[in-house]
Design a protein around this motif. Sequence first.
Motif, PDB file in Angstrom:
ATOM      1  N   HIS A 122       0.807  -1.217   0.000  1.00  0.00           N
ATOM      2  CA  HIS A 122       0.000   0.000   0.000  1.00  0.00           C
ATOM      3  C   HIS A 122       0.845   1.274   0.000  1.00  0.00           C
ATOM      4  CE1 HIS A 122      -2.984  -2.897   1.697  1.00  0.00           C
ATOM      5  NE2 HIS A 122      -3.829  -2.158   1.023  1.00  0.00           N
ATOM      6  N   GLY A 123       2.166   1.127   0.156  1.00  0.00           N
ATOM      7  CA  GLY A 123       3.002   2.312   0.254  1.00  0.00           C
ATOM      8  C   GLY A 123       2.915   2.935   1.631  1.00  0.00           C
ATOM      9  N   SER A 124       3.099   4.251   1.706  1.00  0.00           N
ATOM     10  CA  SER A 124       3.103   4.958   2.985  1.00  0.00           C
ATOM     11  C   SER A 124       1.672   5.104   3.505  1.00  0.00           C
ATOM     12  CB  SER A 124       3.746   6.342   2.800  1.00  0.00           C
ATOM     13  OG  SER A 124       3.787   7.040   4.020  1.00  0.00           O
ATOM     14  N   MET A 125       1.446   4.658   4.736  1.00  0.00           N
ATOM     15  CA  MET A 125       0.100   4.617   5.306  1.00  0.00           C
ATOM     16  C   MET A 125       0.033   5.326   6.648  1.00  0.00           C
ATOM     17  SD  MET A 125      -2.423   2.508   3.813  1.00  0.00           S
ATOM     18  CE  MET A 125      -2.269   3.640   2.434  1.00  0.00           C
ATOM     19  N   THR A 126      -1.039   6.095   6.843  1.00  0.00           N
ATOM     20  CA  THR A 126      -1.394   6.610   8.164  1.00  0.00           C
ATOM     21  C   THR A 126      -2.712   5.930   8.570  1.00  0.00           C
ATOM     22  OG1 THR A 126      -2.474   8.497   7.125  1.00  0.00           O
ATOM     23  CG2 THR A 126      -0.197   8.804   7.887  1.00  0.00           C
ATOM     24  N   LEU A 127      -3.226   6.259   9.750  1.00  0.00           N
ATOM     25  CA  LEU A 127      -4.306   5.466  10.325  1.00  0.00           C
ATOM     26  C   LEU A 127      -5.558   5.388   9.447  1.00  0.00           C
ATOM     27  CD1 LEU A 127      -5.539   3.795  12.591  1.00  0.00           C
ATOM     28  CD2 LEU A 127      -6.096   5.938  13.777  1.00  0.00           C
ATOM     29  N   ALA A 128      -6.146   6.517   9.081  1.00  0.00           N
ATOM     30  CA  ALA A 128      -7.423   6.477   8.364  1.00  0.00           C
ATOM     31  C   ALA A 128      -7.315   5.771   7.004  1.00  0.00           C
ATOM     32  CB  ALA A 128      -7.991   7.891   8.198  1.00  0.00           C
ATOM     33  N   PRO A 129      -6.328   6.096   6.157  1.00  0.00           N
ATOM     34  CA  PRO A 129      -6.200   5.359   4.900  1.00  0.00           C
ATOM     35  C   PRO A 129      -5.903   3.875   5.114  1.00  0.00           C
ATOM     36  CG  PRO A 129      -4.952   7.406   4.811  1.00  0.00           C
ATOM     37  CD  PRO A 129      -5.368   7.223   6.232  1.00  0.00           C
ATOM     38  N   ALA A 130      -5.118   3.558   6.153  1.00  0.00           N
ATOM     39  CA  ALA A 130      -4.803   2.152   6.429  1.00  0.00           C
ATOM     40  C   ALA A 130      -6.058   1.380   6.782  1.00  0.00           C
ATOM     41  CB  ALA A 130      -3.783   2.053   7.558  1.00  0.00           C
ATOM     42  N   LEU A 131      -6.975   2.023   7.512  1.00  0.00           N
ATOM     43  CA  LEU A 131      -8.234   1.366   7.841  1.00  0.00           C
ATOM     44  C   LEU A 131      -9.108   1.216   6.597  1.00  0.00           C
ATOM     45  CD1 LEU A 131      -9.751   0.281  10.381  1.00  0.00           C
ATOM     46  CD2 LEU A 131     -11.051   2.402  10.315  1.00  0.00           C
ATOM     47  N   ALA A 132      -9.156   2.264   5.786  1.00  0.00           N
ATOM     48  CA  ALA A 132      -9.974   2.229   4.569  1.00  0.00           C
ATOM     49  C   ALA A 132      -9.525   1.123   3.626  1.00  0.00           C
ATOM     50  CB  ALA A 132      -9.912   3.581   3.860  1.00  0.00           C
ATOM     51  N   GLU A 133      -8.218   0.879   3.568  1.00  0.00           N
ATOM     52  CA  GLU A 133      -7.682  -0.142   2.668  1.00  0.00           C
ATOM     53  C   GLU A 133      -7.306  -1.418   3.405  1.00  0.00           C
ATOM     54  OE1 GLU A 133      -4.919   1.332  -0.304  1.00  0.00           O
ATOM     55  OE2 GLU A 133      -5.527   3.392   0.150  1.00  0.00           O
ATOM     56  N   SER A 134      -7.594  -1.471   4.710  1.00  0.00           N
ATOM     57  CA  SER A 134      -7.361  -2.643   5.550  1.00  0.00           C
ATOM     58  C   SER A 134      -5.922  -3.161   5.410  1.00  0.00           C
ATOM     59  CB  SER A 134      -8.353  -3.760   5.232  1.00  0.00           C
ATOM     60  OG  SER A 134      -8.496  -4.638   6.323  1.00  0.00           O
ATOM     61  N   ILE A 207     -11.321   7.923  17.660  1.00  0.00           N
ATOM     62  CA  ILE A 207     -12.565   7.461  17.042  1.00  0.00           C
ATOM     63  C   ILE A 207     -12.886   8.309  15.810  1.00  0.00           C
ATOM     64  CG2 ILE A 207     -15.068   7.304  17.368  1.00  0.00           C
ATOM     65  CD1 ILE A 207     -14.502   6.348  20.219  1.00  0.00           C
ATOM     66  N   GLY A 208     -12.610   9.596  15.864  1.00  0.00           N
ATOM     67  CA  GLY A 208     -12.811  10.438  14.685  1.00  0.00           C
ATOM     68  C   GLY A 208     -11.996   9.958  13.492  1.00  0.00           C
ATOM     69  N   LEU A 209     -10.751   9.576  13.739  1.00  0.00           N
ATOM     70  CA  LEU A 209      -9.904   9.048  12.662  1.00  0.00           C
ATOM     71  C   LEU A 209     -10.429   7.712  12.157  1.00  0.00           C
ATOM     72  CD1 LEU A 209      -6.355   9.861  14.114  1.00  0.00           C
ATOM     73  CD2 LEU A 209      -7.449  10.950  12.141  1.00  0.00           C
ATOM     74  N   LEU A 210     -10.904   6.869  13.075  1.00  0.00           N
ATOM     75  CA  LEU A 210     -11.435   5.566  12.679  1.00  0.00           C
ATOM     76  C   LEU A 210     -12.707   5.722  11.841  1.00  0.00           C
ATOM     77  CD1 LEU A 210     -10.885   3.544  15.980  1.00  0.00           C
ATOM     78  CD2 LEU A 210      -9.535   3.431  13.876  1.00  0.00           C
TER      79      LEU A 210
END
Length: 304
Positions: A122-134, A207-210
């Motif tokens: 997935h390349g460089s990941m932060t929390l929200a995109p990492a959750l979106a792309e699991s 939770i906002g980020l999630l």
Amino acid sequence: MEALTGSSRSQLRSWAAGFAFLLVAMLPVSAQEASPNLYAQATQAMLDRSFPSAQIEYVLLDARTQERIAQRWEHPETPVPAGSLLKLFVALAYGRMENSARKFPTVVCHGKSDGCWRTGGHGSMTLAPALAESCNAYFLALAREVAAGSALERVSAEYELPPPPAQKTAAMLIGVTPEWRIPPAALARAYAMLLRTHSDATEREVIGLLLEGMRKAALPGGTAAKVGPHPGGVLAKTGTAPCVAGPGGERCTANGDGLVAIIAPADNPRWMLLMRQRWTTGAHTAETAGRMLASLESANAQRR
């Protein structure tokens, strides 16, 4: 009396589904609040007729009250593998350890070599995109830190989930392996609990980020994109869990079962839907859940 032909049975099921839909549609908007049992019975009938496959199991809650509206899951209190639906609770535990939503790391995912399902990474990941792309690589990094402490046990207790096994591994905590199992009814309630008002500032930020990640998951490029567009948007998280034989003795015919948790509408949550579809992936289960959500939305619109 003549036996029903296949065509006749199909027509009868279609008529019954239409009648159940009409019954829900005839209820006034206030019926769910004034007569929750009537609304629940009508919704259950509609979903049973529209989604008859035994491979589709679900728990549907009122997202605001956590009360059950409809359910078809033979043993909803029996723990089952939850796959990537566990990742949110690992993130909550990590946030508590760091006591700051701003300390979530940036992780570079290289794919299979990092334990991720996406071959090229997935390349460089932060929390929200990492959750979106699991992204497994991202949540494995969090889980390695969480496994060494007790924050996840506290999160589990507060969200009314069974704690993970004492011998924790990172793969177990994010659902790659099936040791940490959750009852479907408890998992659905835990997702609904994300919507509560939280007094702790860090918890609110995490939770906002999630929830941002869950919203992105339902958009093109997210793992739940097949849920499709819906009024007010959708919050979603998919997972693919290792398949285990059911309590009724049915054997697995594929390696995994697809799960999806959906909260909708995202802008004003009304429903919390947890669905498992046997012998497929979470991404494909999102498509089925999207059709179920559309049925609920259509019935609700008819009542207005």
